[in-house]
Design a protein around this motif. Structure first.
Motif, PDB file in Angstrom:
ATOM      1  N   GLU A 175       6.982 -21.425  -2.114  1.00  0.00           N
ATOM      2  CA  GLU A 175       8.081 -21.596  -1.167  1.00  0.00           C
ATOM      3  C   GLU A 175       7.551 -22.288   0.078  1.00  0.00           C
ATOM      4  O   GLU A 175       6.513 -21.915   0.611  1.00  0.00           O
ATOM      5  N   GLU A 176       8.279 -23.286   0.527  1.00  0.00           N
ATOM      6  CA  GLU A 176       7.895 -23.985   1.746  1.00  0.00           C
ATOM      7  C   GLU A 176       8.566 -23.334   2.939  1.00  0.00           C
ATOM      8  O   GLU A 176       9.791 -23.124   2.932  1.00  0.00           O
ATOM      9  N   THR A 222       5.755 -34.460  -0.257  1.00  0.00           N
ATOM     10  CA  THR A 222       7.206 -34.373  -0.139  1.00  0.00           C
ATOM     11  C   THR A 222       7.750 -35.783   0.040  1.00  0.00           C
ATOM     12  O   THR A 222       7.287 -36.522   0.920  1.00  0.00           O
ATOM     13  N   LYS A 243       9.474 -32.699  -4.329  1.00  0.00           N
ATOM     14  CA  LYS A 243       8.238 -32.085  -3.838  1.00  0.00           C
ATOM     15  C   LYS A 243       7.266 -31.908  -4.995  1.00  0.00           C
ATOM     16  O   LYS A 243       7.661 -31.541  -6.104  1.00  0.00           O
ATOM     17  N   TRP A 272       3.885 -29.856  -6.135  1.00  0.00           N
ATOM     18  CA  TRP A 272       3.130 -28.645  -5.827  1.00  0.00           C
ATOM     19  C   TRP A 272       1.849 -28.600  -6.640  1.00  0.00           C
ATOM     20  O   TRP A 272       1.839 -28.961  -7.822  1.00  0.00           O
ATOM     21  N   SER A 317       1.586 -22.052  -0.668  1.00  0.00           N
ATOM     22  CA  SER A 317       2.180 -22.015   0.662  1.00  0.00           C
ATOM     23  C   SER A 317       3.073 -23.198   0.959  1.00  0.00           C
ATOM     24  O   SER A 317       4.117 -23.050   1.600  1.00  0.00           O
ATOM     25  N   ARG A 318       2.706 -24.374   0.491  1.00  0.00           N
ATOM     26  CA  ARG A 318       3.504 -25.567   0.775  1.00  0.00           C
ATOM     27  C   ARG A 318       3.182 -26.652  -0.248  1.00  0.00           C
ATOM     28  O   ARG A 318       2.114 -26.630  -0.863  1.00  0.00           O
ATOM     29  N   PRO A 319       4.079 -27.606  -0.441  1.00  0.00           N
ATOM     30  CA  PRO A 319       3.816 -28.685  -1.406  1.00  0.00           C
ATOM     31  C   PRO A 319       2.747 -29.632  -0.893  1.00  0.00           C
ATOM     32  O   PRO A 319       2.544 -29.777   0.323  1.00  0.00           O
TER      33      PRO A 319
END
Length: 395
Positions: free
Chosen positions: A276-277, A328, A315, A317, A323-325
């Motif tokens: 999840e971002e 994007t 996005k 991953w 934690s984040r891609p």
């Protein structure tokens, strides 16, 4: 159907140039609703393209052999087989009409002369066998050449039937019907890397099937709350890992992606990883939850990365970083200022797809009226034609 390809299209360096290589069907504004294409899927080799429409039909196109005079051009796709996959049904217990529209098509890896594919509407999944026949048997003992049965009392000698050449005939025959396992509409099917099982997902549940067993499936994900008034999210897409038969991911309407390992428990109610971002509070609006819903998720062919598609962006991953891609790409950013109008005409709820190219170096995102092709890391030409055609056909 329109296919995008690189045959005869110049490309310099790492730049890609797009052009139409083939257009099938007449350009007619008065198109019947049943003829609208609802899903497309290329076979693993890219030689066959299966399309499903709202009328429940599956049309398979086959790529012709490449032209020797143009070795770098792609062969055109021509109609290979057409068959009716699903018919409209009515559930009398729930007073519910079940549309014949094909939601998804998935090819099974080819292991012999025949090919197999799965097709599904909202409730029923079917396994189809696509086979060729170019010879016919002649010289039967118990029937004449026109097919009529002979009188056994008049048969005085035995003869051995022989095979004679005939015009190529492509037959599509249903091999399995997987039904009565989903309360809600099926949105995803994915064949496992073990080539024996596959999953099917609806809004609240994911079921695991064996390709040889039609009367039962195993529920591996269930997010239905005890009280439906407490429902906060639904499943939007699900897919098996391309190499690890025990790993799958599913996305939700909240923009989250959960990776599950079936070795941990029979019911994957606890995810192994959660992607999840973090949301930027300064950019939050009334439409944030709607546009953050993930409409498609795809593993890369290597299995190291996965790609997700929401309303405005694509996005990428890394499975090792939740934690984040790592990348994007904004493909619908120009629509951000028009979200209010899109909400009023319900276009904000449209679903878009994405896919990787054959080398995982680029990916393709379906957009309104165009294709968006952002590079992944080091850009290269890659084998993009099959995926590009798939997205163009779906529009």
């Amino acid at each position: 159907m329109a296919g995008a390809g690189g045959g005869g299209c110049p490309a310099g360096g790492n730049d890609l140039q797009w052009c139409f290589s083939q257009v099938k069907g007449a350009v007619d504004e008065d198109v019947a609703e049943a003829d609208v294409i609802s899903t497309v899927e290329f076979s693993h080799s890219g030689d066959l393209l299966a399309t499903g429409d709202k009328g429940g039909r599956v049309v398979i196109f086959q790529r012709e052999q490449e032209n020797k005079s143009r070795p770098h051009s792609r062969g055109e796709y021509n109609v290979y087989s057409t068959f009716q996959s699903h018919e409209p049904e009515f559930d009398y217990l729930k007073s519910l009409e079940i549309e014949e529209k094909i939601n998804k098509i998935r090819w099974l890896p080819q292991q012999g002369a025949a090919r197999f594919l799965l097709s599904t509407n909202d409730k029923t999944i079917k396994l189809w066998k696509i086979s060729e026949r170019d010879k016919r048997a002649e010289g039967y003992n118990l029937k004449d050449e026109d097919g009529r049965l002979r009188d056994p009392l008049r048969i005085t000698a035995l003869r051995v039937p022989i095979l004679k050449p005939m015009d190529l005939m492509v037959e599509a025959s249903p091999r399995r019907v997987f039904a009565n396992a989903h309360t809600y509409h099926i949105n995803s099917i994915s064949v496992n890397s073990d080539h024996e099982t596959y999953l099917s997902a609806d809004d609240l549940r994911i079921n695991l099937w064996h390709l040889e067993i039609t009367d039962r499936s195993f529920n591996i994900v269930d997010i239905k709350p005890a009280n439906m008034e407490e429902l906060t999210e639904v499943i939007t897409a699900a897919e098996f890992h391309p190499h690890q038969c025990n790993v799958l991911v599913y996305s939700s309407s909240k923009g989250t992606i959960r990776l599950c390992d079936m070795r941990s428990s029979a019911l994957c109610d606890r995810h192994s990883k959660f992607f999840e971002e973090p949301e930027d509070p300064s950019s939050r609006s009334f439409f944030s939850e709607i546009i953050s819903s993930v409409s498609d998720v795809k593993f890369s062919h290597s299995g190291r990365y996965m790609m997700t598609r929401d309303y405005l962006s694509v996005k990428v991953w890394d499975l090792n970083m939740e934690s984040r891609p790592v990348e994007t790409h904004q493909v619908h950013e120009y629509l951000r200022s028009k979200l209010c109008s899109l909400y009023e005409n319900d276009c904000i709820f449209d679903k878009f797809e994405c896919c990787w190219n054959g080398s995982d170096r680029q990916h393709l995102a379906r957009c309104w009226g165009r294709l968006s092709f952002p590079p992944c890391g080091a850009a290269g030409r890659g084998d993009i034609h099959a995926h590009a055609g798939a997205v163009r056909t779906a529009e």
